[in-house]
Design an enzyme around this catalytic site. Structure first.
Site, PDB file in Angstrom:
ATOM      1  N   ASP A   1       0.788  -1.129  -0.007  1.00 27.92           N
ATOM      2  CA  ASP A   1      -0.138   0.065   0.151  1.00 27.92           C
ATOM      3  C   ASP A   1       0.958   1.195  -0.078  1.00 27.92           C
ATOM      4  O   ASP A   1       1.756   1.154   0.773  1.00 27.92           O
ATOM      5  CB  ASP A   1      -0.984  -0.037   1.119  1.00 27.92           C
ATOM      6  CG  ASP A   1      -1.987   0.932   1.239  1.00 27.92           C
ATOM      7  OD1 ASP A   1      -2.461   1.405   0.118  1.00 27.92           O
ATOM      8  OD2 ASP A   1      -2.505   1.372   2.163  1.00 27.92           O
TER       9      ASP A   1
ATOM     10  N   HIS B   1      -3.707  14.207   0.876  1.00 28.66           N
ATOM     11  CA  HIS B   1      -4.079  13.082   1.979  1.00 28.66           C
ATOM     12  C   HIS B   1      -2.780  12.845   2.899  1.00 28.66           C
ATOM     13  O   HIS B   1      -2.959  13.128   4.055  1.00 28.66           O
ATOM     14  CB  HIS B   1      -4.201  11.516   1.570  1.00 28.66           C
ATOM     15  CG  HIS B   1      -4.276  10.651   2.284  1.00 28.66           C
ATOM     16  ND1 HIS B   1      -5.356  10.506   3.138  1.00 28.66           N
ATOM     17  CD2 HIS B   1      -3.350   9.533   2.754  1.00 28.66           C
ATOM     18  CE1 HIS B   1      -5.150   9.450   4.087  1.00 28.66           C
ATOM     19  NE2 HIS B   1      -3.883   8.866   3.716  1.00 28.66           N
TER      20      HIS B   1
ATOM     21  N   GLU C   1     -10.590   3.950   3.327  1.00 27.80           N
ATOM     22  CA  GLU C   1      -9.543   4.735   2.392  1.00 27.80           C
ATOM     23  C   GLU C   1      -9.815   4.408   1.220  1.00 27.80           C
ATOM     24  O   GLU C   1      -9.862   3.013   0.601  1.00 27.80           O
ATOM     25  CB  GLU C   1      -8.094   4.402   2.850  1.00 27.80           C
ATOM     26  CG  GLU C   1      -7.738   4.838   4.234  1.00 27.80           C
ATOM     27  CD  GLU C   1      -6.267   4.938   4.431  1.00 27.80           C
ATOM     28  OE1 GLU C   1      -5.313   4.116   3.806  1.00 27.80           O
ATOM     29  OE2 GLU C   1      -6.135   5.795   5.434  1.00 27.80           O
TER      30      GLU C   1
ATOM     31  N   GLN D   1      -4.513   2.137  15.006  1.00 29.50           N
ATOM     32  CA  GLN D   1      -3.369   2.641  14.134  1.00 29.50           C
ATOM     33  C   GLN D   1      -2.479   3.708  14.841  1.00 29.50           C
ATOM     34  O   GLN D   1      -1.207   3.471  14.905  1.00 29.50           O
ATOM     35  CB  GLN D   1      -3.878   2.983  12.680  1.00 29.50           C
ATOM     36  CG  GLN D   1      -2.684   3.579  11.736  1.00 29.50           C
ATOM     37  CD  GLN D   1      -3.387   4.110  10.502  1.00 29.50           C
ATOM     38  OE1 GLN D   1      -4.521   4.238  10.306  1.00 29.50           O
ATOM     39  NE2 GLN D   1      -2.489   4.559   9.557  1.00 29.50           N
TER      40      GLN D   1
ATOM     41  N   LYS E   1      -4.760  -2.020   9.949  1.00 25.30           N
ATOM     42  CA  LYS E   1      -5.422  -2.236   8.557  1.00 25.30           C
ATOM     43  C   LYS E   1      -5.414  -3.542   8.258  1.00 25.30           C
ATOM     44  O   LYS E   1      -6.201  -3.861   7.270  1.00 25.30           O
ATOM     45  CB  LYS E   1      -4.039  -1.643   7.658  1.00 25.30           C
ATOM     46  CG  LYS E   1      -3.690  -0.223   8.038  1.00 25.30           C
ATOM     47  CD  LYS E   1      -4.428   0.814   7.193  1.00 25.30           C
ATOM     48  CE  LYS E   1      -3.768   1.937   7.130  1.00 25.30           C
ATOM     49  NZ  LYS E   1      -4.473   2.879   6.200  1.00 25.30           N
TER      50      LYS E   1
ATOM     51  N   GLU F   1      -8.983   3.988  -2.637  1.00 22.53           N
ATOM     52  CA  GLU F   1      -7.893   3.649  -3.270  1.00 22.53           C
ATOM     53  C   GLU F   1      -8.155   3.244  -4.546  1.00 22.53           C
ATOM     54  O   GLU F   1      -9.172   2.512  -4.985  1.00 22.53           O
ATOM     55  CB  GLU F   1      -7.023   2.984  -2.510  1.00 22.53           C
ATOM     56  CG  GLU F   1      -6.844   3.619  -1.098  1.00 22.53           C
ATOM     57  CD  GLU F   1      -5.494   2.753  -0.357  1.00 22.53           C
ATOM     58  OE1 GLU F   1      -4.747   2.147  -0.981  1.00 22.53           O
ATOM     59  OE2 GLU F   1      -5.384   3.034   1.025  1.00 22.53           O
TER      60      GLU F   1
ATOM     61  N   THR G   1      -9.053  -5.772   3.557  1.00 23.76           N
ATOM     62  CA  THR G   1      -8.908  -4.855   2.404  1.00 23.76           C
ATOM     63  C   THR G   1      -9.724  -5.331   1.364  1.00 23.76           C
ATOM     64  O   THR G   1      -9.616  -6.635   1.005  1.00 23.76           O
ATOM     65  CB  THR G   1      -7.364  -4.934   2.206  1.00 23.76           C
ATOM     66  OG1 THR G   1      -6.491  -4.536   3.215  1.00 23.76           O
ATOM     67  CG2 THR G   1      -7.305  -3.716   1.073  1.00 23.76           C
TER      68      THR G   1
ATOM     69  N   GLU H   1     -10.000  12.462   7.556  1.00 22.26           N
ATOM     70  CA  GLU H   1      -9.945  13.689   6.565  1.00 22.26           C
ATOM     71  C   GLU H   1     -11.231  14.510   6.592  1.00 22.26           C
ATOM     72  O   GLU H   1     -11.325  15.707   6.688  1.00 22.26           O
ATOM     73  CB  GLU H   1      -9.042  13.636   5.345  1.00 22.26           C
ATOM     74  CG  GLU H   1      -7.707  13.175   5.191  1.00 22.26           C
ATOM     75  CD  GLU H   1      -7.246  13.061   3.668  1.00 22.26           C
ATOM     76  OE1 GLU H   1      -7.126  13.930   3.079  1.00 22.26           O
ATOM     77  OE2 GLU H   1      -7.517  11.759   3.367  1.00 22.26           O
TER      78      GLU H   1
ATOM     79  N   ASP I   1      -9.175   0.252   1.755  1.00 24.08           N
ATOM     80  CA  ASP I   1      -8.184  -0.137   2.814  1.00 24.08           C
ATOM     81  C   ASP I   1      -8.750   0.130   4.217  1.00 24.08           C
ATOM     82  O   ASP I   1      -8.471   1.431   4.702  1.00 24.08           O
ATOM     83  CB  ASP I   1      -6.850   0.790   2.451  1.00 24.08           C
ATOM     84  CG  ASP I   1      -5.903   0.490   3.498  1.00 24.08           C
ATOM     85  OD1 ASP I   1      -5.926  -0.444   4.299  1.00 24.08           O
ATOM     86  OD2 ASP I   1      -5.066   1.433   3.711  1.00 24.08           O
TER      87      ASP I   1
ATOM     88  N   ARG J   1      -8.442   3.765  13.034  1.00 22.46           N
ATOM     89  CA  ARG J   1      -7.650   4.836  13.405  1.00 22.46           C
ATOM     90  C   ARG J   1      -7.036   5.095  14.839  1.00 22.46           C
ATOM     91  O   ARG J   1      -6.076   5.258  15.308  1.00 22.46           O
ATOM     92  CB  ARG J   1      -8.357   6.146  13.091  1.00 22.46           C
ATOM     93  CG  ARG J   1      -8.951   6.294  11.747  1.00 22.46           C
ATOM     94  CD  ARG J   1      -7.569   6.411  10.935  1.00 22.46           C
ATOM     95  NE  ARG J   1      -8.103   6.441   9.232  1.00 22.46           N
ATOM     96  CZ  ARG J   1      -7.446   6.399   8.069  1.00 22.46           C
ATOM     97  NH1 ARG J   1      -6.290   5.810   8.425  1.00 22.46           N
ATOM     98  NH2 ARG J   1      -7.811   6.560   6.976  1.00 22.46           N
TER      99      ARG J   1
END
Lengths: 407, 407
Positions: free
Chosen positions: B121, B128, B194, B235, B248, B196, B252, B355, B228, B232
């Protein structure tokens, strides 16, 4: 004097019937045919050949080019096959049937014994993490605040796990010299080793399941030595904020032999006292001792430069497995997870050159000259043994690798 | 009125003959038999069935339960198969032979289309990375000093890549509340997405080889959307110093459809201007444009919450591949590498809730209530399209996932 049978091992041979590690081999005569072998003294037992000769129900499971089907078969089968092997190699009644299936080590080539699914590398030595923290982040605390609350780990590249003996090509990459405005590119100048122990998963788990400490032996088949080659200049420039990547991904070497966990029962030991109370899923105070008394030697060009003690690791493999799956991540047959660099409290017990030379400040004095990091042509060999039953020794498969020049 | 043939697609259908993504399906009638399918409108072409009916030399390559053999076959075969498929689906002479092999989407189940080898990844959106840096490390510079010199990436867990539609179980794990003395354990409270784009490697490379920018199309077969999923709270506590791990690794999600690179030729675009001169192996000023004009939509419970533009990515997939192999790391068929969260410069173009809500400070207002992070039962769907030839659109396979409660 009649030639001695390979079945007549000298008393105390470290590859005797108490060890019996598994590998995959081919012969000089038939290089295309990979088969499961079991090491016995200086010979390899063609496991499927012996199984057929003796009418074992496991012949098909053993007639494979990789250990993965055996790994997937689960602990009851691992136990049964190990008991059979020990019987075949020790019972006088089987001598005539077994002897033709023992091949001298000198006549075989050894291959990567299993297909690696996911590869995870931990960071479980307090001594190593403290030394690295002091070297890489001199401005801060040596250990990050999380270190004693969870076994820190990260995923590595499964596709570049190679078997002992594979040359290690010096990687190219970016480095940022001190005081420079922009990175340079070229062959790594700080090529290092990390002496580690790897654990091989056999029994898978389902997505969403957790593997508690008590289930460690159900899932883990055995161990290998592991050299997590590391390019320190590439690593120190790239690793913030998402961790090591190209500084590690060019090669990771493992033993050709996977030592069954069962061979290490006499090596179980209590891990070091913990400085903080652990969350329940990591609290191993009430389970069987999770440490392993494995004594590693690191040799560079034949000279022993360190003797890292695996018994000094703060986090055990069972804790690593419990942590790795506590979020519901599934295990697959062939998953490999490694301990992280094994370093003990003494300077001569440090498992990587970064620590042994304190980032190059204190070179090692070898007969052929000083060494800070590895030079082209250098060969690194990791060996190890652990206490076996009745005062015997269990020798792990060595991990050797020679540095080839960058191309 | 006669029933319309599935071969008579409406003009401009985004799954027309200019798209032709590959997947793996089984039918309701025969759930155990997985086969390669090609999406055409709202139907799936049983690729091997059609190939046999039309006497194609590629029938065996297409009669597989995974795309991996096709991926391994290399670009000349990819080109030839794509030309055949287009011919079968458009030439009037083939209608009678092809029609029986088109199955309505409603009658199939879609599976993970390829076996993932290694999963990497990246972190390639400047917007970002800047936002995350501001949120996670408010005391320092938003971007680490290396960010504009190399595409930062890390290895993720290949074994937990799941196909669109798979429920995502809320992970358990450790978090360190602000001001607490010790970590807590429990279901993640900050479960995020996420958005992606993932790239699927077909042609492998040898250990020690580098894949230059120019060789991108030789090695990469196609693209998927990718979510993904990220916890948080887990993490942010675990990631120093070795990067994301359990935050993570629980899941996925990828599209059921892999869109061939060839379908995205009209979407090629120049990446943003670079702020620093790049080292030679990353300097793409003289190669074909490496950006892709893919427009993503992120929907939570059916409401679009963001529209991230893939064209805004600082680092291209070709640069990521060149970087990933510059140290000699080999590629395997089935390697998957993802872009990292796609975020554009505008607030409504941000590809994750971290975000979009600025770490929970500014909740999203949805009809069913406020959202900072995901709640149990929430469904997230990523969709995307790119410009196709002659004003057409190429729709990528969606990635959907619903949050199941922690167990």
């Amino acid at each position: 004097m009649p030639q001695q049978s390979p079945l007549d091992l000298p008393e105390g041979d470290p590859f005797g019937p108490h060890n019996l590690p598994y590998g995959v081999f081919s012969t000089v005569e038939d290089p295309g045919r990979r088969r499961i072998g079991v090491r016995f003294g200086d010979h390899v037992l063609d496991a499927a050949g012996a199984a057929r000769a003796l009418g074992s129900a496991h012949a098909e499971l053993l007639d494979q080019p990789l250990l993965n089907p055996l790994l997937a078969a689960g602990r009851p089968v691992w136990t049964a096959v190990r008991a059979e092997l020990r019987d075949w190699l020790t019972a006088p009644a089987h001598r005539a049937a077994v002897e033709p299936h023992l091949i001298p080590l000198s006549g075989v080539e050894l291959h990567l014994p299993f297909e690696v699914a996911d590869y995870v590398d931990f960071y479980a030595s307090e001594h190593h993490a403290t030394n690295v923290g002091r070297i890489f982040r001199p401005e801060g605390e040596a250990l990050t605040p999380n270190w004693k609350h969870l076994p820190i780990g990260y995923h590595g590249r499964a596709g570049t796990v190679v078997v002992s003996g594979t040359p290690v090509i010096r990687p190219l990459g970016q480095r940022m010299p001190a005081g420079a405005q922009a990175p340079e590119f070229g062959p790594s100048r700080r090529l290092d080793i990390e002496a580690e122990v790897g654990f091989v998963v056999g029994t898978p788990s389902a997505l969403g399941d957790r593997v508690p400490l008590e289930a460690f032996r159900e899932h883990v088949f055995g161990v290998t030595l592991l050299n997590d080659w590391s390019a320190r200049d590439i690593q120190s420039w790239e690793y913030r904020p998402l961790g090591p990547f190209l500084g590690k991904s060019f090669a990771t070497s493992v033993s050709a032999w996977v030592t069954p966990l069962d061979a290490l029962d006499a090596a179980r030991t209590e891990p070091p006292a913990r400085d903080f109370a652990l969350l329940d899923y990591l609290d191993d105070s009430a389970v069987e001792p999770g440490g392993l008394d494995i004594r590693i030697e690191v040799a560079v060009n034949g000279h022993v430069v360190a003797r890292p003690p695996f018994s000094a690791m703060y986090w055990t493999a069972a804790q690593q497995l419990a942590h790795m799956t506590v979020n519901g991540a599934s295990l697959r047959t062939g998953d490999l997870f490694a301990s992280g660099t094994v370093s003990g409290p003494e300077p001569e017990q440090r498992g990587c050159l970064l620590e042994l030379t304190w980032s190059g400040r204190d070179p090692l004095e070898l007969p052929e000259g000083k060494r800070t990091f590895l030079e082209d042509g250098d060969e690194v060999v990791l060996t190890a043994w652990a206490p076996g039953p009745d005062g015997s020794r269990v020798t792990l498969g060595e991990v050797a690798g020679r540095i080839a020049p960058a191309v």
